[in-house]
Design a protein around this motif. Sequence first.
Motif, PDB file in Angstrom:
ATOM      1  N   GLU A 124      51.632  59.481  55.048  1.00 20.94           N
ATOM      2  CA  GLU A 124      52.955  59.709  54.569  1.00 20.94           C
ATOM      3  C   GLU A 124      53.008  59.661  52.963  1.00 20.94           C
ATOM      4  OE1 GLU A 124      54.999  55.341  54.679  1.00 20.94           O
ATOM      5  OE2 GLU A 124      55.377  56.562  56.563  1.00 20.94           O
ATOM      6  N   SER A 160      60.779  64.281  55.628  1.00 22.39           N
ATOM      7  CA  SER A 160      59.579  64.505  56.337  1.00 22.39           C
ATOM      8  C   SER A 160      60.078  64.392  57.913  1.00 22.39           C
ATOM      9  CB  SER A 160      58.733  63.220  56.147  1.00 22.39           C
ATOM     10  OG  SER A 160      57.769  63.139  57.223  1.00 22.39           O
ATOM     11  N   GLN A 168      60.245  61.140  59.809  1.00 21.10           N
ATOM     12  CA  GLN A 168      61.419  60.183  59.488  1.00 21.10           C
ATOM     13  C   GLN A 168      62.794  60.626  60.268  1.00 21.10           C
ATOM     14  OE1 GLN A 168      61.374  60.004  55.082  1.00 21.10           O
ATOM     15  NE2 GLN A 168      59.219  59.289  54.913  1.00 21.10           N
ATOM     16  N   HIS A 202      63.894  54.943  56.044  1.00 23.16           N
ATOM     17  CA  HIS A 202      63.215  53.707  56.386  1.00 23.16           C
ATOM     18  C   HIS A 202      63.042  54.300  58.235  1.00 23.16           C
ATOM     19  CE1 HIS A 202      62.095  50.044  58.191  1.00 23.16           C
ATOM     20  NE2 HIS A 202      61.844  49.459  56.792  1.00 23.16           N
ATOM     21  N   PRO A 203      62.029  53.839  58.844  1.00 22.78           N
ATOM     22  CA  PRO A 203      61.957  54.196  60.405  1.00 22.78           C
ATOM     23  C   PRO A 203      62.271  53.258  61.155  1.00 22.78           C
ATOM     24  CG  PRO A 203      59.793  53.760  59.402  1.00 22.78           C
ATOM     25  CD  PRO A 203      60.460  53.794  58.186  1.00 22.78           C
ATOM     26  N   GLU A 222      66.737  57.386  49.001  1.00 22.94           N
ATOM     27  CA  GLU A 222      66.012  56.347  49.780  1.00 22.94           C
ATOM     28  C   GLU A 222      66.894  55.889  50.602  1.00 22.94           C
ATOM     29  OE1 GLU A 222      62.125  53.583  50.466  1.00 22.94           O
ATOM     30  OE2 GLU A 222      62.928  53.843  48.268  1.00 22.94           O
ATOM     31  N   LYS A 242      63.996  60.110  51.651  1.00 21.27           N
ATOM     32  CA  LYS A 242      62.930  59.216  52.215  1.00 21.27           C
ATOM     33  C   LYS A 242      63.798  58.244  53.219  1.00 21.27           C
ATOM     34  CE  LYS A 242      58.980  56.270  51.735  1.00 21.27           C
ATOM     35  NZ  LYS A 242      58.226  55.723  50.719  1.00 21.27           N
TER      36      LYS A 242
END
Length: 472
Positions: free
Chosen positions: A236, A171, A174, A224-225, A255, A222
């Motif tokens: 999201e 995304s 991210q 983590h921000p 992830e 994916k």
Amino acid sequence: MEQSKNLLRQLPAVDQLLRHPLLQELSRENRNLVVAFTRQVLMGWRKRIRSTGVEPPGIEELVMEIRARYEACNRSNLQAVINATGVVLHTNLGRAVLSRAAAEAALMAARRYTNLELNLETGRRGNRYDHVSGLLRELTGAEAALVVNNNAAAVYLSLAALAAGRETIISRGQLVEIGGSFRIPEVMAQSGTRLVEVGTTNKTYLRDYEAAAGPDTALLLKVHPSNYRIRGFTHEVTTAELVDLGRRLQVPVMEDLGSGFLVDLQSYGIGGEPTVQFEIKQGVDLLTFSGDKLLGGPQAGIILGRRELVDVIARHPLTRALRVDKMTLAALEATLRAYRNPDLAIKEVPTLAALVARPEDLRRRAKRLHSLLALAVGSRARIGIKEIASQAGGGSLPLIELPSWCVTVIPAGVTVEELAGRLRQTNPPVLVRLQEDTLILDVRTLLPGESEELARAMVEALDGINDPSRET
């Protein structure tokens, strides 16, 4: 000019200073250093006298200055410091403090030969990761585990092993940068995978991933921000939704969890971060997180997931370049063992203990520190106590403020900025927060015994004791 010459004549010669008993004692350790610092100190005073006409110091003062330089030179660059900032996982201060068991395990590994890569049952070569992989599987439910030297390395290695020359879909929201200029797009590019970004900064839907996927798609990623958050008009894709899509497309889902909790702290009012176990149950194929953040262990990057994927990563040539040493493995093993009993982990792992500390306990600690400081500094500073908010730090729990208590210090005759600077030069150095012309000492991050050390450091700082070796 004549006055300056007269003042210069009052300075003792190098040989005269070296005959002082204290410098003779130091000379038995390292005469060359003592002679060098003696000359430096005298040269510094000569320059000062010529430029300002100041009176030269006496022999005893000169000797103390020489000794201070000598001691500073022999002091380790990496020092223990007192963290009074209230930031539990302060990246600049080394993040997690190890538990006693983890520190003792690391010391054992450092001072003794170990069975790092030796199977004691067979007498043959073993695998260094076996010391922690079983514990990680047991605690998280993952099929397989691997450990490298930090989470950035874990992400980089996983992408290089599983997606080099192929596409990884992520995304757009991210594609973050975290501390130390660690940028997800650049890491992906260096790993050899081709970045395919989908959605917009604030909204990404499952259909965006599905439309971008093709025969060359190696991973759905994916990330983590960290400290970055978008609020308001957002959307999201959840981990479960991405996993379901991955199953349908037969594409692995990876992830980067970032911090990585192994224990649920919801009952302590700390939420907003999924546990590692929860994400593994969601069905992610590969998961990475840090060892020195919410886990409370040594710096490490932990890779969990399906056995066939972890095996591919373990065989990659970069794995050896990024492997962890025996001290890290020993400390990590001891940290993980504590998590077999979550209640014990919360008490024994300093990071967890600091995060869940109750405000009433912190208030008692602040009152005690207040008493120590008030007695020690007298009228040289105004000492107070008040409520404040602490932070987890290290990109962890960015939206959560931890109710805490602090001691406030407003010095007399010196600015708070100058006092903070002096505290960084004390032994041990003290790190503080500054807020509205007030120096803040948050007790959440003080370790046992540090309140007394902090009081002594405050006296030293207010007395104006600087390291003479820093003077020119």
